[in-house]
Scaffold this active site. Structure first.
Site, PDB file in Angstrom:
ATOM      1  CG  HIS A   1      12.674 -18.629 141.219  1.00 47.91           C
ATOM      2  ND1 HIS A   1      11.883 -19.744 141.194  1.00 47.91           N
ATOM      3  CD2 HIS A   1      13.547 -18.756 140.178  1.00 47.91           C
ATOM      4  CE1 HIS A   1      12.253 -20.519 140.176  1.00 47.91           C
ATOM      5  NE2 HIS A   1      13.256 -19.936 139.555  1.00 47.91           N
TER       6      HIS A   1
ATOM      7  CD  GLU B   1       8.337 -18.024 144.594  1.00 50.72           C
ATOM      8  OE1 GLU B   1       7.520 -18.896 144.261  1.00 50.72           O
ATOM      9  OE2 GLU B   1       9.135 -17.497 143.785  1.00 50.72           O
TER      10      GLU B   1
ATOM     11  CB  CYS C   1       9.624 -24.107 141.640  1.00 51.90           C
ATOM     12  SG  CYS C   1      11.030 -23.152 142.280  1.00 51.90           S
TER      13      CYS C   1
ATOM     14  CB  CYS D   1      10.465 -21.044 145.653  1.00 53.42           C
ATOM     15  SG  CYS D   1      11.342 -20.067 144.405  1.00 53.42           S
TER      16      CYS D   1
END
Length: 150
Positions: A51, A53, A81, A84
Site C-alpha cells: 500500500h 501509505e 484502510c 494503513c
C-alpha cells in the site's frame, strides 16, 4: 498547502496507474517539506503490504532515522484502510489528509472509524479533503478494468 500536497499525492497515483496498479498515491510531509513519496505496488511486488501509505512510512522512517514520525502529516489520495491507519498510529503521524472516501475498506469513517476505539496511545487528526480528482482517477481505473474484461 493541503491542496498542493494532495496534488503531489495525485501525481504518485498516476505513477501507479501507469504500471497498472490501483492508482493510490501517498506522501509524508514534515515542516512543510515532502520527505517521502509512494504509490501502490501490490501487484508489482506480489505483496499485500504494498500500500502507498506503508511504503511512504517506510521511506520517511529511513529518512528521519526513526520509527517515530512525530510532527509529520500523511497525504493520501484514498482513505486509509485499517492496516494503513494502524501503521499511521504506530508511527505517531500527527495528521492524515485524504482525498476520497472508501466505503468498502476505509477506516476513517468510510466503512468504519478505527479511531472510535479507546485505548490507543496515539490518535492522529483526520481530514477528508473531498478532492474530486482523487475519486475520479479510481473510478476511471476500475471502469477501464471492467471494460477490458468484456
Amino acid at each position: 498547502m493541503e491542496k498542493y500536497f494532495i496534488e503531489q499525492a495525485l501525481l504518485q497515483s498516476n505513477k501507479a496507474r501507469s504500471i497498472d496498479e490501483v492508482p493510490i498515491g501517498a506522501l509524508i510531509v514534515k515542516d512543510n517539506k515532502i520527505i517521502a513519496t509512494a504509490y501502490n505496488k501490490k501487484e508489482k511486488n506480489k505483496n499485500p503490504l504494498g500500500h502507498a501509505e506503508l511504503i511512504a512510512i517506510k521511506k520517511a522512517c529511513k529518512k528521519l532515522r526513526s520509527w517515530r514520525l512525530n510532527g509529520c502529516s500523511i497525504y493520501v489520495t484514498l482513505e486509509p484502510c485499517s492496516m494503513c491507519l494502524s501503521a499511521i498510529i504506530q508511527a505517531r503521524i500527527d495528521n492524515v489528509y485524504f482525498g476520497a472516501s472508501d466505503p468498502k475498506s476505509g477506516a476513517c469513517g468510510g466503512l468504519f472509524n478505527l479511531l472510535d476505539q479507546k485505548g490507543f496511545n496515539h490518535y492522529p487528526n483526520i481530514k477528508n479533503l473531498k478532492i474530486d480528482a482523487c475519486s475520479t482517477i479510481l473510478k476511471d481505473y476500475f471502469k477501464s478494468k471492467r471494460n477490458n474484461s468484456k
